[in-house]
Design an enzyme around this catalytic site. Structure first.
Site, mmCIF file in Angstrom:
data_model
loop_
_atom_site.group_PDB
_atom_site.id
_atom_site.type_symbol
_atom_site.label_atom_id
_atom_site.label_comp_id
_atom_site.label_asym_id
_atom_site.label_seq_id
_atom_site.Cartn_x
_atom_site.Cartn_y
_atom_site.Cartn_z
ATOM 1 C CB ALA A 269 -0.935 0.006 1.210
ATOM 2 N N GLY B 68 0.797 5.954 0.040
ATOM 3 C CA GLY B 68 0.067 7.209 0.072
ATOM 4 C C GLY B 68 1.036 8.367 0.041
ATOM 5 C CG ASP C 161 -6.893 11.485 7.614
ATOM 6 O OD1 ASP C 161 -7.822 12.034 6.974
ATOM 7 O OD2 ASP C 161 -5.942 10.919 7.063
#
Length: 665
Positions: free
Chosen positions: A17, A19, A133
């Site tokens: 993953a 980001g 968040d």
């Protein structure tokens, strides 16, 4: 495939993953020989002091929270110039991916997700941590020990109360705009937990409708503070949600923080109650899993009277893979009729995975008489009953009635436990997670034999406190311990059967019940030890616990006096007595089991022989062992594994062999 070594210990295997802040890798901990998820700060962020500080802040925030619904941090460090965080590895998918597949979820399916997120945030807010968040991509549905567990991820923007003055002065604008509260969008200093309530409410709205509660123009108005636009009524998007749900979101998404719910627990409890009390009586829902093209037509013809009268509702799936997805979409399903031989996922594989998504549903297996070996295997894996082809309609009708009656009894047991006032004091509706559909239960008690594990957790030497302290102080001390113990039990599927003085008795049923019970007991001990260390010898947590665990056949049913309107479900039998007696023998922080139970656990838990002991009230001596810890296991992951992010090692469930009289050899 990367072989890069981080921190002299962690071997990067593949990226899973990524980001803006960094990337997450699957890595092998070469010292403990286990797979972990390792997060590296992105290369273009390494030179930024703010990014490095935020990265370290994430590790500190999660390290504060040892909670089953928060991703756990194993390690933190800097390799050369690159900061890294080592986390537990989780297998599953985040809620963003779930929404992409499903578009929206039913209220009944959302309740357990919301309650699990609420428990995590309650712990975070209690520890002085504000997430800032929350969004579907940071809420992960992980498969752990045969169950789906929601985990809160990515505390990279979290605020901590370590420096209260700095937090009050902080004015940075950080977060994901569509989920940020109005005060967060404005960069107001002094944010409090109510900003997380707003974000979670936006996530909840999306799960129910597939859309956002505010248009882009409305968000801009909220940011500027010029006006306070109303929420788009969810019933205008999904009419069957009703005006009560509209009213809920009008409060949850109030622009003024003081008008929102007081806490995330209150918000989750309000939504759970809304769903449970707002559901009218429903038809029994039956899932039929078979790849025969005419099966739907046949079932609707055979049961047309029950369908017309609203007694039965049928849903259909062509194989086990589709059936699991249908159970996620229809968490109020009562029974499953499943063929054994199907494409993609056969009946046996489906049966082994049902407990992941629906612990209450009962499966009836259908196959040819010549396939008796597989039918026997299915019964041993937990099938409730079986039918052979060609199916006699009267047999099918009678089997369905028996199965639905059994499920109704289970729902009655869970509902009666939820209504126990004492339990409600400590769990605040946590049992609601497990009662996710309307309860259609006949009056009167129903008894049954069940395979289960009982954990008896007693506070060490609490009798002295009762003698020496004032009643109010003694009760506060006792309740402080129960507030720690009970969530650890219920988060792993345990049902608190009763409080007995200064002890808690919990029952674990379903797939992997023994492993889940021991994990809960180990976590209880660890949590109380940590609190005692931080708080000192005079704290309420300094007593320690004496724990006895036993597993086997139990009698489950309602006992009490009908004339008083009090019939409570409980469990009875030697297993209960053994767990209680083992707890009475245990020293401080010991978890005692019978030695033969330890032999069954040797691959999953480290157990040490204590010796021969005389259990109170038992004439013969027995061999006793104590549980030390869960063994670490090496997990292998193939490249075909779906994208994963930070998983606790999964145990092989200890399954109770179930059989029908027709299958006895």
């Amino acid at each position: 495939m990367s072989e890069r070594l981080i921190g002299g210990r962690y071997v990067l295997e593949r990226r899973i993953a990524g980001g803006g802040m960094g990337a997450i890798w699957l890595a092998l901990d070469s010292q403990l020989q286990r797979h972990v998820a390792l997060k590296l700060l992105a290369d273009h962020r390494i030179s930024s002091p703010d990014a490095r500080q935020r990265f370290a802040q994430e590790a500190k925030a999660v390290a504060r929270l040892h909670h089953p619904h928060v991703v756990q941090i194993h390690d933190y460090g800097v390799d050369g110039d690159v900061p890294y965080i080592v986390m537990e590895r989780l297998e599953g998918e985040d809620l963003e991916a779930l929404l992409e597949r499903r578009q929206r979820l039913t209220p009944a399916a959302v309740v357990p997700l919301l309650n699990q997120a609420a428990r995590a945030l309650t712990a975070a807010h209690g520890a002085g941590v504000i997430h800032r968040d929350l969004k579907p991509a940071n809420l992960f549905l992980a498969r752990i020990d045969g169950e789906e567990v929601l985990k809160v991820l990515d505390f990279g923007l979290a605020l901590l109360d370590v420096d209260a003055e700095a937090r009050l002065q902080a004015k940075e604008l950080a977060g994901t705009p569509r989920y940020m509260s109005p005060e967060q969008m404005r960069g107001q200093p002094g944010l409090d937990p109510r900003t997380d309530l707003w974000s979670l409410a936006v996530v909840l709205y999306r799960l129910l409708t597939g859309q956002f509660p505010f248009s882009a123009d409305a968000l801009e108005a909220l940011r500027s503070g010029s006006v306070s636009p109303a929420v788009i009524p969810p019933s205008s998007v999904v009419p069957k949600l009703g005006v009560e749900v509209d009213d809920f979101f009008a409060r949850a998404l109030a622009a003024e923080p003081s008008l929102r719910f007081a806490s995330v627990r209150d918000m989750a409890a309000a939504f759970s109650e809304l769903v449970l009390t707002g559901q009218p009586a429903q038809a029994a829902k039956i899932l039929v899993v078979d790849d025969e093209p005419d099966i739907e037509l046949v079932m609707r013809m055979r049961f047309r009277k029950q369908i017309q009268e609203g007694a039965y509702e049928f849903i259909f799936a062509a194989n086990g893979e589709v059936a699991l997805e249908m159970l996620r979409q229809h968490p109020d399903t009562d029974a499953v009729l499943s063929d054994l031989n199907m494409p993609k996922m056969d009946g046996l594989t489906f049966l082994s995975r049902v407990g992941e998504v629906h612990p209450l549903v009962k499966v009836v297996i259908i196959s040819a008489y010549s396939d008796m070996s597989n039918i026997r295997t299915a019964m041993n894996r937990g099938a409730f009953d079986f039918l052979v082809k060609p199916i006699n309609f009267q047999d099918l009708k009678a089997t369905l009635e028996k199965t639905l009656k059994h499920v109704a009894a289970l729902r009655r047991m869970l509902r009666s436990t939820e209504e126990n006032d004492l339990l409600r004091m400590f769990v605040h509706g946590g049992i609601v997670d497990r009662v996710i559909s309307a309860v259609r239960v006949p009056q009167g008690g129903v008894g049954e034999r069940v395979e289960a594990t009982v954990a008896f957790i007693d506070l060490k030497d609490f009798t002295r406190v009762i003698r020496e302290e004032q009643p109010e102080a003694a009760l506060r001390r006792l309740n402080s311990n129960f507030e720690v113990i009970v969530p650890e039990l219920t988060s792993r599927g345990g049902l608190v059967d009763k409080f007995v003085g200064d002890a808690v008795m919990a029952v674990f049923r379903g797939q992997g019940h023994l492993g889940r019970a021991l994990d809960a007991c180990l976590s209880v001990r660890q949590q109380l030890r940590a609190l005692a260390f931080r708080s000192g010898d005079q704290s309420p947590y300094a007593h320690g616990v004496c724990i006895g665990v036993a597993s086997g056949d139990l009698l489950s049913g309602s006992i009490g006096a009908r004339a008083l309107g009090r019939l409570d479900y409980t469990v009875l039998g030697d297993v209960v007595n053994t767990a209680s007696r083992l707890a009475s023998l245990a020293e401080r922080d010991q978890i005692l089991i019978r030695e033969e139970l330890g032999d069954r656990l040797s691959s999953s838990f480290e157990c040490v022989a204590v010796g021969t002991r005389q259990l109170p009230g038992v004439s013969a001596s027995v061999l006793i062992s104590q549980v030390i810890c869960r063994r670490e296991r090496v997990l292998t992951v193939s490249d075909a594994t779906p994208s994963v992010v930070p998983a606790a090692p999964s145990e092989q469930p200890v399954m109770a062999a179930k059989s029908s009289a027709d299958l006895v050899e």
